[in-house]
Design an enzyme around this catalytic site. Structure first.
Site, PDB file in Angstrom:
ATOM      1  N   CYS A   1      -2.608   8.759   3.581  1.00  0.00           N
ATOM      2  CA  CYS A   1      -2.165   7.739   2.406  1.00  0.00           C
ATOM      3  C   CYS A   1      -3.067   8.733   1.095  1.00  0.00           C
ATOM      4  O   CYS A   1      -2.966   8.506  -0.074  1.00  0.00           O
ATOM      5  CB  CYS A   1      -2.727   6.883   2.028  1.00  0.00           C
ATOM      6  SG  CYS A   1      -3.112   6.363   2.704  1.00  0.00           S
TER       7      CYS A   1
ATOM      8  N   GLU B   1       0.884  -1.238   0.314  1.00  0.00           N
ATOM      9  CA  GLU B   1       0.126   0.305   0.362  1.00  0.00           C
ATOM     10  C   GLU B   1       0.938   1.461  -0.074  1.00  0.00           C
ATOM     11  O   GLU B   1       1.816   1.639   1.197  1.00  0.00           O
ATOM     12  CB  GLU B   1      -1.263  -0.224   0.779  1.00  0.00           C
ATOM     13  CG  GLU B   1      -1.468  -0.809   1.276  1.00  0.00           C
ATOM     14  CD  GLU B   1      -3.056  -0.980   0.597  1.00  0.00           C
ATOM     15  OE1 GLU B   1      -3.364   0.033   0.115  1.00  0.00           O
ATOM     16  OE2 GLU B   1      -3.150  -2.138   0.012  1.00  0.00           O
TER      17      GLU B   1
HETATM   18  P1  NAP Z   1       8.604   5.182   4.420  1.00  0.00           P
HETATM   19  O1  NAP Z   1       9.372   6.084   4.728  1.00  0.00           O
HETATM   20  O2  NAP Z   1       8.336   4.360   3.276  1.00  0.00           O
HETATM   21  O3  NAP Z   1       8.320   4.146   5.694  1.00  0.00           O
HETATM   22  C1  NAP Z   1       7.384   2.869   6.073  1.00  0.00           C
HETATM   23  C2  NAP Z   1       8.162   1.914   6.547  1.00  0.00           C
HETATM   24  O4  NAP Z   1       8.964   1.353   5.955  1.00  0.00           O
HETATM   25  C3  NAP Z   1       8.151   2.178   7.843  1.00  0.00           C
HETATM   26  O5  NAP Z   1       8.086   1.098   9.331  1.00  0.00           O
HETATM   27  C4  NAP Z   1      10.190   2.479   7.635  1.00  0.00           C
HETATM   28  O6  NAP Z   1      10.366   2.239   8.963  1.00  0.00           O
HETATM   29  C5  NAP Z   1      10.238   0.761   7.117  1.00  0.00           C
HETATM   30  N1  NAP Z   1      11.201   0.530   6.082  1.00  0.00           N
HETATM   31  C6  NAP Z   1      12.151   1.603   5.551  1.00  0.00           C
HETATM   32  N2  NAP Z   1      13.261   0.901   5.469  1.00  0.00           N
HETATM   33  C7  NAP Z   1      12.686  -0.235   5.210  1.00  0.00           C
HETATM   34  C8  NAP Z   1      14.169  -1.852   4.979  1.00  0.00           C
HETATM   35  N3  NAP Z   1      14.911  -1.576   4.847  1.00  0.00           N
HETATM   36  N4  NAP Z   1      13.317  -2.773   5.872  1.00  0.00           N
HETATM   37  C9  NAP Z   1      12.345  -2.953   6.561  1.00  0.00           C
HETATM   38  N5  NAP Z   1      11.707  -1.742   6.824  1.00  0.00           N
HETATM   39  C10 NAP Z   1      11.914  -0.401   6.656  1.00  0.00           C
HETATM   40  O7  NAP Z   1       6.883   5.445   4.258  1.00  0.00           O
HETATM   41  P2  NAP Z   1       6.451   6.588   5.813  1.00  0.00           P
HETATM   42  O8  NAP Z   1       6.945   7.759   5.901  1.00  0.00           O
HETATM   43  O9  NAP Z   1       6.841   6.282   7.065  1.00  0.00           O
HETATM   44  O10 NAP Z   1       5.170   6.941   5.387  1.00  0.00           O
HETATM   45  C11 NAP Z   1       4.137   8.267   4.993  1.00  0.00           C
HETATM   46  C12 NAP Z   1       4.008   7.188   3.249  1.00  0.00           C
HETATM   47  O11 NAP Z   1       3.619   6.086   3.574  1.00  0.00           O
HETATM   48  C13 NAP Z   1       3.473   8.503   2.506  1.00  0.00           C
HETATM   49  O12 NAP Z   1       4.347   8.354   1.259  1.00  0.00           O
HETATM   50  C14 NAP Z   1       2.380   7.801   2.629  1.00  0.00           C
HETATM   51  O13 NAP Z   1       1.087   8.112   1.484  1.00  0.00           O
HETATM   52  C15 NAP Z   1       2.428   6.646   2.874  1.00  0.00           C
HETATM   53  N6  NAP Z   1       1.159   5.912   2.897  1.00  0.00           N
HETATM   54  C16 NAP Z   1       0.197   4.498   2.402  1.00  0.00           C
HETATM   55  C17 NAP Z   1      -0.301   4.166   3.031  1.00  0.00           C
HETATM   56  C18 NAP Z   1      -1.866   3.370   2.201  1.00  0.00           C
HETATM   57  O14 NAP Z   1      -2.560   2.777   2.740  1.00  0.00           O
HETATM   58  N7  NAP Z   1      -1.539   3.670   0.584  1.00  0.00           N
HETATM   59  C19 NAP Z   1      -0.591   4.209   4.042  1.00  0.00           C
HETATM   60  C20 NAP Z   1      -0.519   5.742   5.110  1.00  0.00           C
HETATM   61  C21 NAP Z   1       1.213   6.244   4.838  1.00  0.00           C
HETATM   62  P3  NAP Z   1      11.250   3.634   9.717  1.00  0.00           P
HETATM   63  O15 NAP Z   1       9.860   4.192   9.159  1.00  0.00           O
HETATM   64  O16 NAP Z   1      11.317   3.237  10.894  1.00  0.00           O
HETATM   65  O17 NAP Z   1      12.410   3.981   8.685  1.00  0.00           O
END
Ligand code: NAP
Length: 686
Positions: free
Chosen positions: A295, A256
């Site tokens: 999102c 997602e």
């Molecule tokens: P993100 O930077 O992509 O991170 C998402 C998750 O992935 C976090 O828990 C992050 O951990 C983890 N992660 C990153 N690198 C990893 C790795 N190498 N191994 C394991 N886990 C890893 O996103 P975010 O900044 O948290 O959230 C914002 C984004 O999410 C926005 O772009 C938003 O649109 C999207 N979003 C989408 C939805 C949906 O349902 N489609 C819902 C909510 C948000 P850490 O943060 O601990 O580094």
């Protein structure tokens, strides 16, 4: 709150090792706690989940697991106040927190209700039986059983509670344990709830483990029975999904990701109309809720060119009323971004985009703040940019500013609006505000392939609308292309991600025993006692009553026509049948069924409390006067029900197959009736 967040692994809470990541209060900039993954053994965690949690969950039926969700939802609901005070630390207002906390608990409740649909087996019987042999002695039936692995949830920072619960609801109902990895930015809130979940003892040990830190390496030891569900940015998602370990081991990966959701103003929704005001209100809400860190937020507002100026003025007016500041302060409508790091990312993106699509509402630096300090908290005022040539200036369709930021753009004709919406390359949701059926149809039909959800908003639907930005547990949440291609929520659909579908083939008698759902053609078990005389526990699937018979007469038909008032020509007018499929006056199908009830019902008061309807009903062969009908009345399926209150009667649902046949042995009518039957054991809670 302890300074070092604890992770929960292998049945133990332990503070993270090493320095960890510093989590800051979004309003004051003060340190809250640190989170880290250092020292975690992911292989051991996955193994523990499979050995301990998975085994325990798989021993339970869908019904029992659904009931577990209900108990957990009730428990969390009773203590939810404390999560609100923690949620404020992330910059969320009360309304924002409600979406996260109550929204998450609500999802648990919704999934709990599926226990009635998914049955009281350890596997789910999916769909209808397929007849594979001419004589009906060889059939096929799909069953779905829990995968024997673990699901790793990798969640985004913006919904620390909802993000976890919406996924746990589905994987626990399916019977699969989880390792939850929230974002290290807001894992302090997730951790608070996981502590309560574990302490409650409602879910079996091993069904949940928690990694509050970065989680790098968490998917490296997974196998093909395991699953990854990812929520976050498209960039991170794609990076993880394409890791060789995931690809080489065919590990299911549900993604997602972010999406540049659009809201379209219909041409009929001209300035001055109620629908125009609804549009302004909806986009304002989407831009400001959670300070735009959703999102599903509206990132692109696509409006008829002739209304561009009016829309800009109305938006400016509406957003100027948004008081930004400390959510605890009086009158504040929008809080902060999650931390100053995120603020910097969003500011930089807006500055970059503004070179091509200028800011027309709001300012990156100059805005009023209530009860907080701009230099300490992560505040940003709502920002609107204008893209005057959206077919060519494409950055508005490509760059996500994860904050209270949206771009206004014009269109000419509904086809162009669709084209622009599709330039997002796949979105979670879009909204069209219109009361015009043609506009709505043209948009919905053409834009559907690019969207997971489409909201048609207008004066009629607005009063009860759940909103553009709210995924509903009953409906699909996800979207194609850029949005990740995943499917979360959507009732049973999302539970199926955690189940393996298997086609069982064999004789109907064998499949009846295995599935505990009577398969047509299976052996009849004739008993001495009528099932209406038996309690729920004592009725067996496949148990059959072969009833006495009745010969249909013209008088039956006339009497039934009189009672029901149904004088349809085929029953009543022998002379009108030329050119029809009937050879003579035919008995009403409803009469055949009513007469069948007269044959299969055991009239005396017993454990059957009531008959509450039919599930399926077919009249398969005309019944003429002179035909002799009888009924094969077979217990098809039993569905457990728990008591609604302590003084409720303990009971369950028994479905019976009513197979009405004629003197040739051929079936003339088939129906499934639903009866409510008392339990022998009135103490039974489940
Ligand atoms: P993100 O930077 O992509 O991170 C998402 C998750 O992935 C976090 O828990 C992050 O951990 C983890 N992660 C990153 N690198 C990893 C790795 N190498 N191994 C394991 N886990 C890893 O996103 P975010 O900044 O948290 O959230 C914002 C984004 O999410 C926005 O772009 C938003 O649109 C999207 N979003 C989408 C939805 C949906 O349902 N489609 C819902 C909510 C948000 P850490 O943060 O601990 O580094």
């Amino acid at each position: 709150m302890s300074n070092k967040l604890k992770n929960y692994t292998n049945g133990r809470w332990e503070a993270h090792k090493g320095e960890g990541f510093s989590q800051y209060n979004a309003i004051t900039g003060n340190l809250i706690s640190t989170a880290g993954s250092e020292g975690l053994d992911y292989e051991e965690m996955a193994d523990y989940a499979r050995r301990v949690g998975g085994k325990a969950l798989r021993k339970m039926t869908f019904y029992e697991r659904g009931y577990m969700l209900k108990k957990l939802a009730l428990h969390l609901d009773s203590i939810k106040k404390k999560y609100y005070s923690i949620s404020y630390l992330s910059g969320a207002t009360k309304g924002d927190s409600w979406v996260d906390i109550d929204g998450g608990i609500g999802t648990l409740f919704t999934y709990a209700s599926l226990r009635r649909t998914m049955g009281n087996q350890r596997f789910y019987v999916d769909g209808d039986t397929a007849k594979l042999g001419k004589n009906g002695t060889f059939v096929g039936q799909h069953i779905m059983s829990p995968k024997q692995g673990v699901v790793v949830h990798i969640n985004a920072f913006n919904f620390p509670i909802w993000g976890m619960l919406e996924k746990l609801s589905a994987n626990w109902l399916a019977g699969v344990p989880a390792i939850v990895k929230p974002s290290e930015i807001t894992s302090y809130l997730t951790q608070a709830m996981v502590e309560d979940i574990v302490a409650s003892g409602i879910v079996p040990e091993g069904a949940i483990q928690l990694d509050c830190g970065k989680g790098h390496g968490i998917i490296d030891s997974l196998t093909s029975q395991d699953i990854v569900t990812f929520t976050g940015s498209a960039t991170t998602g794609r990076m993880l999904k394409s890791m060789p370990h995931i690809v080489n081991n065919a590990i299911p990966f549900n993604m997602e990701a972010d999406s540049l959701n659009a809201a379209i103003l219909g041409e009929d929704a001209a300035p001055g109309t109620v629908d125009f005001d609804i549009f302004i209100k909806e986009v304002r809400r989407e831009i400001t809720t959670k300070a735009g860190q959703k999102c599903t937020a509206v990132r692109r507002m696509i409006v008829p060119e002739k209304y561009l100026e009016d829309t800009q003025i109305a938006l400016g007016k509406a957003l100027s009323q948004t008081v930004v500041g400390d959510p605890a302060a009086e009158g504040v409508r929008m809080g902060a971004l999650v931390n100053r790091n995120q603020l910097e990312v969003v500011r930089n993106r807006v500055s970059e985009m503004a070179k091509i699509t200028p800011i027309i509402v709001g300012d990156l630096d100059n805005f009023n703040l209530v009860g907080a300090d701009k230099n300490k908290g992560a505040f940003l005022a709502p920002i609107i940019m204008l893209n005057d040539d959206p077919l060519n200036k494409t950055q508005s369709h490509e760059i996500e500013c994860f904050g209270p930021v949206s771009t206004l753009m014009p269109y000419n004709g509904i086809d162009e609006a669709v084209e622009l919406a599709k330039m997002g390359k796949g979105s979670l949701v879009s909204t069209i505000v219109t009361s015009d059926v043609n506009t709505a149809t043209d948009y919905a039909v053409e834009a559907a392939a690019y969207h997971g959800r489409i909201l048609i908003l207008n004066e009629e639907s607005a009063p009860e609308s759940t909103g553009h930005g709210s995924p509903m547990p009953q409906l699909m949440h996800g979207g194609p292309g850029r949005a990740g291609g995943g499917e979360e929520l959507g009732g049973i659909g999302s539970v199926k991600h955690y189940l393996q579908r298997t086609a069982l083939q064999g004789h109907p008698s064998m499949l009846t025993e295995i599935t505990q759902r009577y398969q047509y053609g299976g052996a009849y078990k004739e008993k001495d006692v009528h099932p209406f005389k038996k309690y729920f526990e004592d009725i067996e699937v496949g148990e059959t009553v072969i009833t006495a018979k009745h010969t249909i007469t013209v008088t039956d038909i006339v009497n039934f026509a009189n009672v029901s008032g149904d004088n349809f020509y085929a029953h009543m007018d022998e002379t009108s049948l030329e050119g029809t499929t009937f050879e003579g006056r035919v008995a009403h199908g409803y009469f055949v069924l009513s007469k069948a009830a007269g044959l299969f019902v055991d009239a005396k008061k017993g454990p059957v409390l009531l008959n509450y309807g039919l599930d399926e009903c077919r009249f398969t062969k005309p019944v003429y006067p002179g035909a002799t009908i009888g009924v094969r009345f077979t217990c098809k399926e039993k569905i457990n029900q728990e008591k609604k209150s302590e003084d409720d009667v303990a009971k369950g649902i028994v479905k019976f197959l009513v197979d009405v046949y004629d003197e040739t042995g051929e079936t003339v009518a088939l129906a499934t009736i639903l009866t409510m039957v008392k339990k022998r054991n009135q103490e039974d809670e489940l």
